[in-house]
Design an enzyme around this catalytic site. Structure first.
Site, PDB file in Angstrom:
ATOM      1  N   MET A 155       0.837  -1.202   0.000  1.00  0.00           N
ATOM      2  CA  MET A 155       0.000   0.000   0.000  1.00  0.00           C
ATOM      3  C   MET A 155       0.874   1.256   0.000  1.00  0.00           C
ATOM      4  SD  MET A 155      -3.029   0.963  -0.335  1.00  0.00           S
ATOM      5  CE  MET A 155      -4.425  -0.045   0.155  1.00  0.00           C
ATOM      6  N   THR A 235       1.063  -5.019 -12.046  1.00  0.00           N
ATOM      7  CA  THR A 235       1.659  -3.864 -12.740  1.00  0.00           C
ATOM      8  C   THR A 235       2.939  -3.451 -12.009  1.00  0.00           C
ATOM      9  OG1 THR A 235       0.290  -2.366 -11.435  1.00  0.00           O
ATOM     10  CG2 THR A 235      -0.517  -2.923 -13.630  1.00  0.00           C
ATOM     11  N   ARG A 237       6.292  -5.681 -10.730  1.00  0.00           N
ATOM     12  CA  ARG A 237       7.463  -6.259 -11.389  1.00  0.00           C
ATOM     13  C   ARG A 237       7.189  -7.730 -11.663  1.00  0.00           C
ATOM     14  NH1 ARG A 237       8.766  -1.847 -12.548  1.00  0.00           N
ATOM     15  NH2 ARG A 237      10.725  -0.764 -12.121  1.00  0.00           N
ATOM     16  N   GLU A 266      11.167 -10.565 -19.156  1.00  0.00           N
ATOM     17  CA  GLU A 266      10.638  -9.397 -19.819  1.00  0.00           C
ATOM     18  C   GLU A 266      11.661  -8.928 -20.840  1.00  0.00           C
ATOM     19  OE1 GLU A 266       9.303  -5.268 -18.093  1.00  0.00           O
ATOM     20  OE2 GLU A 266       8.134  -6.881 -17.171  1.00  0.00           O
ATOM     21  N   HIS A 285       4.617  -3.727 -20.491  1.00  0.00           N
ATOM     22  CA  HIS A 285       5.159  -2.836 -19.446  1.00  0.00           C
ATOM     23  C   HIS A 285       4.939  -1.364 -19.816  1.00  0.00           C
ATOM     24  CE1 HIS A 285       8.373  -2.623 -16.041  1.00  0.00           C
ATOM     25  NE2 HIS A 285       7.516  -1.608 -15.975  1.00  0.00           N
TER      26      HIS A 285
HETATM   27  C1  GLV Z   1       8.128   1.436 -14.041  1.00  0.00           C
HETATM   28  O1  GLV Z   1       7.946   0.255 -14.025  1.00  0.00           O
HETATM   29  C2  GLV Z   1       8.838   2.163 -13.041  1.00  0.00           C
HETATM   30  O2  GLV Z   1       9.363   1.550 -12.084  1.00  0.00           O
HETATM   31  O3  GLV Z   1       8.918   3.386 -13.156  1.00  0.00           O
END
Ligand code: GLV
Length: 325
Positions: A155, A235, A237, A266, A285
């Site tokens: 969070m 979203t 890693r 990735e 990504h």
């Molecule tokens: C994107 O994945 C970032 O960490 O800015």
């Protein structure tokens, strides 16, 4: 006076880097998988600054070959591509770009959540492929958001921004965090253990950094604790989720669907079997990929870089202990 040499592995629009003009000698790309091109690495011994992307591994070995290095400025909020301990050991400050990408990344997480919950990519393809013969009372059924429970793992800023979107959709909120009191309590959201969150959530969205503790957090055992109707969103890693375990979970319907903006590896190679699953939506990504946000990230990275070269504290420094003597 010679300007300090800065290496940048991937070309960026010159106007994003305008503040560097007249302050640094920038050696750029060409872009290639795995980070810095050989002709950039040949200059490492002379480099005083590194402008890195999340795809550039800044390892202990890399740092040990850069004796003049005074700053590593990462154009990303995450910095798991950097061996921060090695940088700290050499008293090199490391910068990142928090804040500016919070809302865009939360928007994307929510877009993925909606798309995965309602199977939008498959429905769109079926319509295009001539499978829309009639309005089907039983076709293309997905999950409700209103009244459902969203479990947020981690969070921080982005987790909170996702929570505020979820509230507007009438969702109930649970969250888990590794360390108690890591961030202020969130009104209307209940903090629970990870196991409780996994068992009770209809949607699970990952917003923790990738660390030794979170690598593989979502694995066979944790996937089996989720509801069979759960939707998993990542979203954060890729390596937070064990890819092979997720593949089995989606194939064998341990969970309903997944929406991934990040994967492990990735990029995920085009022949990877995850792409063949109708209940898995994969994006390349793009969490922070808006015109405004990417420019702002580059500008912040320039601010960190220039501060490091001037020997003043970086506006956003992930290892401030370098300033303690
Ligand atoms: C994107 O994945 C970032 O960490 O800015």
């Amino acid at each position: 006076m010679a300007y300090p040499l800065v290496l940048l592995a991937h070309p960026l629009p010159p106007d994003w880097l305008a503040s560097l003009q007249g302050h640094v000698r920038l050696l750029v790309g060409p872009a290639q998988p795995g980070g810095f091109a050989p002709h950039l690495l040949e200059q490492l011994a002379e480099a005083e600054g590194i402008f890195s992307l999340l795809t550039d591994p800044i390892t202990a070995d890399f740092v040990s070959h850069a004796p003049r290095l005074r700053v590593v400025s990462n154009m990303a909020v995450g910095y798991d591509n950097i061996d921060v301990a090695a940088c700290t050991h050499h008293k090199i400050p490391v910068g990142n770009t928090p804040g500016v990408l919070t809302e865009a990344t939360a928007d994307l997480a929510f877009g993925l959540l909606l798309s995965a919950a309602r199977g939008l990519p498959k429905a769109a393809m079926d319509a295009r492929d001539g499978l829309w013969n009639t309005w089907s009372p039983t076709g293309w059924l997905g999950m409700d958001l209103t009244g459902a429970t969203l479990g947020i793992v981690g969070m921080g800023k982005i987790g909170r921004a996702v929570a505020s979107r979820a509230r507007a959709f009438g969702m109930n909120l649970l969250y888990s965090e590794k360390e108690s009191g890591a961030s202020p309590a969130l009104e209307g959201a209940q903090r629970v253990s990870l196991d409780e969150l996994l068992a009770a959530s209809d949607f699970i969205s990952l917003h923790c950094p990738l660390t030794a503790a979170t690598r593989g957090l979502i694995n066979e055992s944790t996937l089996k604790k989720m509801k069979k109707t759960a939707v998993l969103i990542n979203t954060a890693r890729g390596p937070i989720v064990e890819t092979d375990a997720l593949l089995r979970a989606l194939r064998e319907n341990w969970i309903f669907a997944a929406g991934l903006d990040v994967t492990d590896p990735e990029p995920l190679p085009p022949e990877h079997p995850l792409y063949d699953l109708p209940n898995c939506l994969i994006l390349p990504h793009i969490g922070s990929a808006t015109f405004g946000v990417r420019r702002r990230m580059a500008e912040l990275a320039c601010e960190n870089l220039l501060a490091g070269l001037q020997g003043i504290p970086l506006p956003n420094c992930v290892n401030p202990e370098v300033y303690r003597s």
